[in-house]
Design a protein around this motif. Structure first.
Motif, PDB file in Angstrom:
ATOM      1  N   LYS A 156     -16.140   6.055  27.228  1.00 39.84           N
ATOM      2  CA  LYS A 156     -16.802   5.971  25.929  1.00 39.84           C
ATOM      3  C   LYS A 156     -18.237   6.494  25.978  1.00 39.84           C
ATOM      4  CE  LYS A 156     -13.452   4.158  23.467  1.00 39.84           C
ATOM      5  NZ  LYS A 156     -12.882   4.809  22.260  1.00 39.84           N
ATOM      6  N   ALA A 157     -18.881   6.378  27.137  1.00 40.74           N
ATOM      7  CA  ALA A 157     -20.242   6.910  27.272  1.00 40.74           C
ATOM      8  C   ALA A 157     -20.260   8.425  27.151  1.00 40.74           C
ATOM      9  CB  ALA A 157     -20.835   6.480  28.612  1.00 40.74           C
ATOM     10  N   GLN A 158     -19.171   9.074  27.554  1.00 44.14           N
ATOM     11  CA  GLN A 158     -19.093  10.533  27.476  1.00 44.14           C
ATOM     12  C   GLN A 158     -18.576  11.017  26.123  1.00 44.14           C
ATOM     13  OE1 GLN A 158     -20.301  12.602  29.896  1.00 44.14           O
ATOM     14  NE2 GLN A 158     -20.985  10.671  30.802  1.00 44.14           N
ATOM     15  N   ASN A 159     -17.642  10.269  25.549  1.00 43.70           N
ATOM     16  CA  ASN A 159     -17.091  10.651  24.243  1.00 43.70           C
ATOM     17  C   ASN A 159     -16.540   9.405  23.559  1.00 43.70           C
ATOM     18  OD1 ASN A 159     -15.776  11.685  22.003  1.00 43.70           O
ATOM     19  ND2 ASN A 159     -14.857  13.406  23.103  1.00 43.70           N
ATOM     20  N   SER A 160     -17.277   8.899  22.612  1.00 43.10           N
ATOM     21  CA  SER A 160     -16.888   7.655  21.941  1.00 43.10           C
ATOM     22  C   SER A 160     -15.635   7.808  21.086  1.00 43.10           C
ATOM     23  CB  SER A 160     -18.049   7.143  21.072  1.00 43.10           C
ATOM     24  OG  SER A 160     -18.385   8.102  20.078  1.00 43.10           O
ATOM     25  N   ASN A 161     -15.249   9.058  20.782  1.00 41.53           N
ATOM     26  CA  ASN A 161     -14.077   9.296  19.940  1.00 41.53           C
ATOM     27  C   ASN A 161     -12.768   9.336  20.722  1.00 41.53           C
ATOM     28  OD1 ASN A 161     -15.563   9.534  17.504  1.00 41.53           O
ATOM     29  ND2 ASN A 161     -16.124  11.630  18.034  1.00 41.53           N
ATOM     30  N   THR A 162     -12.851   9.405  22.038  1.00 48.96           N
ATOM     31  CA  THR A 162     -11.637   9.415  22.850  1.00 48.96           C
ATOM     32  C   THR A 162     -10.936   8.064  22.733  1.00 48.96           C
ATOM     33  OG1 THR A 162     -12.640  10.941  24.439  1.00 48.96           O
ATOM     34  CG2 THR A 162     -10.698   9.716  25.177  1.00 48.96           C
ATOM     35  N   VAL A 205      -3.360  15.976  23.646  1.00 47.29           N
ATOM     36  CA  VAL A 205      -3.272  15.718  25.089  1.00 47.29           C
ATOM     37  C   VAL A 205      -3.599  14.253  25.364  1.00 47.29           C
ATOM     38  CG1 VAL A 205      -4.250  16.212  27.365  1.00 47.29           C
ATOM     39  CG2 VAL A 205      -3.872  18.080  25.738  1.00 47.29           C
ATOM     40  N   ALA A 206      -2.694  13.577  26.082  1.00 42.15           N
ATOM     41  CA  ALA A 206      -2.958  12.239  26.606  1.00 42.15           C
ATOM     42  C   ALA A 206      -3.009  12.351  28.121  1.00 42.15           C
ATOM     43  CB  ALA A 206      -1.861  11.265  26.184  1.00 42.15           C
ATOM     44  N   ALA A 207      -4.151  12.024  28.717  1.00 43.84           N
ATOM     45  CA  ALA A 207      -4.334  12.141  30.163  1.00 43.84           C
ATOM     46  C   ALA A 207      -4.140  10.782  30.813  1.00 43.84           C
ATOM     47  CB  ALA A 207      -5.721  12.694  30.482  1.00 43.84           C
ATOM     48  N   ASN A 208      -3.139  10.693  31.693  1.00 40.23           N
ATOM     49  CA  ASN A 208      -2.820   9.448  32.395  1.00 40.23           C
ATOM     50  C   ASN A 208      -3.464   9.487  33.786  1.00 40.23           C
ATOM     51  OD1 ASN A 208       0.171   8.087  33.907  1.00 40.23           O
ATOM     52  ND2 ASN A 208      -1.607   6.986  33.154  1.00 40.23           N
ATOM     53  N   ILE A 209      -4.422   8.592  34.035  1.00 43.55           N
ATOM     54  CA  ILE A 209      -5.171   8.556  35.291  1.00 43.55           C
ATOM     55  C   ILE A 209      -4.593   7.476  36.201  1.00 43.55           C
ATOM     56  CG2 ILE A 209      -7.461   8.336  36.330  1.00 43.55           C
ATOM     57  CD1 ILE A 209      -7.202  10.664  34.337  1.00 43.55           C
ATOM     58  N   TYR A 210      -4.349   7.841  37.469  1.00 42.26           N
ATOM     59  CA  TYR A 210      -3.749   6.866  38.388  1.00 42.26           C
ATOM     60  C   TYR A 210      -4.046   7.228  39.845  1.00 42.26           C
ATOM     61  CZ  TYR A 210      -0.159   5.168  41.587  1.00 42.26           C
ATOM     62  OH  TYR A 210       0.487   4.645  42.676  1.00 42.26           O
ATOM     63  N   ASP A 261     -13.470  17.188  26.432  1.00 42.91           N
ATOM     64  CA  ASP A 261     -13.264  17.880  25.157  1.00 42.91           C
ATOM     65  C   ASP A 261     -11.815  18.334  24.976  1.00 42.91           C
ATOM     66  OD1 ASP A 261     -13.433  19.754  27.211  1.00 42.91           O
ATOM     67  OD2 ASP A 261     -14.350  21.290  25.941  1.00 42.91           O
ATOM     68  N   LYS A 262     -10.998  18.195  26.018  1.00 47.55           N
ATOM     69  CA  LYS A 262      -9.596  18.597  25.946  1.00 47.55           C
ATOM     70  C   LYS A 262      -8.648  17.402  25.814  1.00 47.55           C
ATOM     71  CE  LYS A 262     -10.364  22.621  28.973  1.00 47.55           C
ATOM     72  NZ  LYS A 262     -11.810  22.421  29.171  1.00 47.55           N
TER      73      LYS A 262
END
Length: 325
Positions: free
Chosen positions: A222-228, A130-135, A184-185
């Protein structure tokens, strides 16, 4: 009916009346834009015949995603049948647009109703990535002088969606809450879409304002998930993108605030932006991906072009993207 070979077919179903006369079975649908509602009818249905069942998710090409608003589950199922591995959610609505309510209706308040629909469809379809595009900046967040810009862009957003917020903490807060709920998704967090110079479909502010938003979003994610994987939103090949990217890279230390860069359209975008412009700033090219490649039914002199020619053109652009890395 049994086809004699794989391929794309169109079928038409006929109703036979009591007197023996035949009438096509017609489906109807409508679309609304601004204050207009247009109705359409179609009698033919497309289907694809292939040699074998689709591959399971763990055997698919992990680089092949399709881009979707993710509100139409039938569309998601079709993409799965075509063999795509992942989905680019284009886009997650931070602020309202004319068709859908945004997820952040006021400062500190979040309504994930529409975002939940999008993620539930993705989950039901069973995609592997999943790639989430925020806009889309919310109206309450932009400076007062831009809140009255309620005109609609060519992509169906409000003009005010394209400005940076007055308080950059709003970017940090939204990205933090989004990642807490959906982090996580999400494999790739793609921030914004097609920022460029001028008042355009997705951006009307300065590269410097965008840089500050980018820094805030990256830090929060990155503060919530450094692997994203954090991606800069897709850039195209025209001079407006090149001018924007050149000014963006002039902002101190901005290169440390995205992991990868998305390009749209043809294969030569990376060479112009990622190699020449980055190189001019003394920077090593970023890893990149193409988050929008297009198949269009082109029209010429009022006549629709041959789908087979357009299919060939699309495949060439895909292969050129692979060739260029």
């Amino acid at each position: 009916w049994t086809p004699d070979r794989p391929g794309y077919y169109q079928t038409e179903f006929m109703a036979i009346r009591q007197d023996g006369a035949e009438s096509p079975v017609v489906s109807c649908y409508s679309r609304e834009f601004k204050n207009d509602i247009v109705s359409f009818e179609y009698s033919k249905r497309g289907l694809a015949v292939v040699n074998s069942e689709i591959k399971p998710m763990n055997e698919r090409n992990k680089k092949m995603y399709f881009s979707s608003h993710c509100f139409d589950y039938d569309e998601m199922r079709l993409a799965n049948l075509l063999g795509f591995y992942g989905v680019r959610m284009h886009w997650i609505r931070w602020g309202d647009n004319p068709k859908y309510a945004g997820a952040n209706p006021s400062e500190g308040v979040y309504d994930w109703t529409n975002t939940d629909i999008q993620f539930n469809n993705v989950q039901k379809a069973g995609f592997g990535g999943v790639a989430a595009n925020i806009y889309g900046t919310p109206r309450w967040s932009v400076p007062e002088e831009h809140r009255s810009e309620t005109g609609i862009t060519v992509v169906g957003s409000y003009r005010y969606n394209n400005y940076a917020p007055e308080n950059m903490d709003n970017v940090s807060d939204f990205c933090t809450e989004f990642m807490k709920k959906y982090g996580d998704k999400v494999d790739v967090f793609e921030f914004w879409n097609e920022p460029m110079m001028g008042s355009t479909a997705f951006w009307a502010d300065t590269p410097e304002s965008f840089a500050e938003m980018l820094k805030r979003a990256y830090t929060a994610v990155k503060a919530q998930n450094s692997n994203t994987v954090f991606s800069l939103g897709g850039l195209g090949s025209t001079s407006s993108y090149a001018q924007f990217y050149d000014r963006l890279l002039s902002v101190d230390n901005i290169y440390n605030y995205y992991d990868t860069i998305a390009f749209h359209g043809s294969y030569n975008v990376s060479e112009r932006l990622n190699e020449k412009i980055s190189g001019a700033h003394g920077l090593t090219p970023k890893p990149w991906w193409n988050s929008e490649g297009y198949f269009n039914s082109y029209w010429k002199h009022g006549e629709k072009t041959d789908d087979s020619i357009q299919s060939l053109y699309y495949l060439v652009t895909v292969f050129e993207n692979i060739k260029s890395g």
